[in-house]
Design an enzyme around this catalytic site. Sequence first.
Site, PDB file in Angstrom:
ATOM      1  N   ASP A 264      54.323  96.594  32.172  1.00  0.00           N
ATOM      2  CA  ASP A 264      53.336  95.744  31.518  1.00  0.00           C
ATOM      3  C   ASP A 264      51.957  96.078  32.121  1.00  0.00           C
ATOM      4  O   ASP A 264      51.833  96.832  33.099  1.00  0.00           O
ATOM      5  CB  ASP A 264      53.690  94.250  31.659  1.00  0.00           C
ATOM      6  CG  ASP A 264      53.066  93.430  30.521  1.00  0.00           C
ATOM      7  OD1 ASP A 264      52.091  93.906  29.896  1.00  0.00           O
ATOM      8  OD2 ASP A 264      53.536  92.296  30.256  1.00  0.00           O
TER       9      ASP A 264
HETATM   10  C1  NOJ Z   1      50.319  92.092  28.508  1.00  0.00           C
HETATM   11  C2  NOJ Z   1      51.450  91.424  27.795  1.00  0.00           C
HETATM   12  O1  NOJ Z   1      52.274  90.739  28.729  1.00  0.00           O
HETATM   13  C3  NOJ Z   1      52.311  92.364  26.983  1.00  0.00           C
HETATM   14  O2  NOJ Z   1      53.189  91.594  26.203  1.00  0.00           O
HETATM   15  C4  NOJ Z   1      51.464  93.263  26.122  1.00  0.00           C
HETATM   16  O3  NOJ Z   1      52.297  94.131  25.386  1.00  0.00           O
HETATM   17  C5  NOJ Z   1      50.518  94.048  27.013  1.00  0.00           C
HETATM   18  N1  NOJ Z   1      49.654  93.126  27.735  1.00  0.00           N
HETATM   19  C6  NOJ Z   1      49.654  95.041  26.213  1.00  0.00           C
HETATM   20  O4  NOJ Z   1      48.736  94.361  25.439  1.00  0.00           O
END
Ligand code: NOJ
Length: 719
Positions: A264
């Site tokens: 993430d």
């Molecule tokens: C953080 C989020 O937790 C995740 O779900 C997302 O895909 C990423 N950012 C990218 O935007």
Amino acid sequence: MAKGRVNMGRIDRLLAEMTLEEKLGQLSMSAAEFAVTGPTSAQGIAESIRAGRAGGLLNIWGGERTRAMQRLALEESRLGIPLLIGFDVLHGHKTIFPIPLAEAATFAPLLWERTARVAAEEAACDGVNMTFAPMLDVARDPRWGRIAESPGEDPWVAARFAEAKVRGFQSSDLAAVDAIAATAKHFCAYGAVLAGRDYAPVDVSERLLREVYLPPFAAAVAAGCAAVMPGFNDVNGVPMTAHVDLLRDWLRQESGFEGVVISDYNAIAELMTQGVAVDLAEAASLALTAGVDIDMMSGAYLCGLPAALSRGLVGMDQIDLAVGRVLALKERLGLFEDPYRRGSQNALVASRRGLRRDLARDVARRAIVLLANDGVLPLARDLRKIALIGPLADAAAEMLGPWPGAGQAGDCVTIRQALTEALPEAEILYEPAVGIDDRDASGVAAALRFCRDADVVLLCLGESAHMSGEAASRAKPGLPGIQNDLARAVLALDRPVVAIIGSGRPLILPDLVEKAQATLATWFLGSEAGHAIVDVLTGAFNPVGRLPVTWPHDVGQIPINFSVRQTGRPADSGAPYASKYIDMPTEPLFPFGHGLSYSCFIVASLHAEPECFRPDDEISIAAEVSNLGPFAGEETLFLFVRDPIASVARPLLELKGVAKIALAPGESGILRFPLPARSLCFLGADLAPRFEPGEFRFFVGPSADPAHLACVTLRALSD
Ligand code: NOJ
């Protein structure tokens, strides 16, 4: 499985030619233009691509822009390796469908697949080749803002959602021009964050992991999901980004996942903040060792892995393995054959816009849950004056909800627009009265004047889109601002009131549901929200939506879900020393599966066979359903199982199936639930699956409310 074509020769050749920096580049994904959920280090992205330091980009879409980036990689980097281009397409790309929690309320896997297919077509047209969806976190805590992105509280539903979404995004050929790689996220148990606070720690038993949080990911893997994203959370003290037991042992070995694990946003660097790594080299080595292939945004692989290599924390073989997996994904996506295949289909997609809007309207109206109705709905045809009150009555941007993809507020139909269109003869007295989350009451007096004058009041209340989703936990998930005051004032007027509640979660609604003549949960329904809501209000569409989460009375009942084990002192035992609250009921305001129709359905009879079954048998359960109401409609029935005596205490109700039937007034029909007896296996005290002989109870009904479940008992015989 959407395998695509993998040219291993090319991957080996590239690996042999790559410098360490180029390998680490393939393992890094950077935000191209704007950051959504964290710090960005996007400066000099073009330079990074040319130097082979960026193998993937996120948060970029649009044919021209993505082509320009691919061109840089293809023509100006030494090895000419195409880019992964990832974007969060959670519930639509340009045509926005209901948020996942709302979509789950349709309990319709074919629709879940179709919306993902359309979203993939649109995103692929915009040059996107990977999405960070589906989100598969089982969520039982309405304080957690990300419950809006989830398929709700039940692992069986989440597993069906996983399969449908993976099929929809990836189609049968991942290399197809309109297919994109799906990412199952957030692995795992992110929905169990402490006190519903986003990014907080998670403590769960291995039983809960295996029974509740892992099955949706197992289903995604079995459906051929291309990628998996570990969550920001830890599980029992080990951050998921570095969780060897779960990422390597369970995901790769036990479930057989061969795809790419992508971190993430900035999560690898956050291993330092989480207190398990002292510097980027340690953070990077922990993540790589656990099996994380791509570093999203933290720069830990580029900056930390060289030091980790020289300190002996990781070996080049680990890096090569990860690079090989990333290149294999690019192969499967067909990027080496034609990196520009996506991003060039605009005319095609534009020509089917009407069909996509029709689908958006259909899914949106199916997602609406009629929570309560004393008969005021559907609206009478001869209404002359309608008071349309509240901050969500004409709020196009809010209809999009969190994670709106590339959706535009201007493309959303509001309730006010749709009502004016549908009822040209009626006078619509519109007044927002209050803002969503401020304390300015200057519009209330005008609103009350309109209400006094009206035949019916449509009271459109709820959250703003930004109050749900990431980093949007709410300790008090009720109506924000002074909306409760507005509701009280309107309800005191003694006019018929229909409360229309827009939210990304079940909201705590003291008194409102009791006092309003009808209440609708309308979530965030996307581009066609207004049309969908008005279709239900007018009766043009008979509501079918059902709650995919239990709806609590109060925050004090949270976390709450239907599938709990029996206690030795049940709340309904009548004993004073029972498992209950002394200041509120233990039952929720609305159970899982609740949702009314304008028709009235009953389960007339329930049959099951064979009376005695063995593990390899197929159990057949059939319910006769009748429509006793005045409207044609569709009934949804749930099949639950209870194993009353087992070596390990089992939940009172476990969901095993959902079925639907459309019936004309007065018509009856049979709903069948085929069930392999083996699906009654459970994890024993040693966590190994077992099939135990004895009595099993099968319940069928419209929700998890025990009062409305028909029951039949069968007996399992040992093998
Ligand atoms: C953080 C989020 O937790 C995740 O779900 C997302 O895909 C990423 N950012 C990218 O935007």
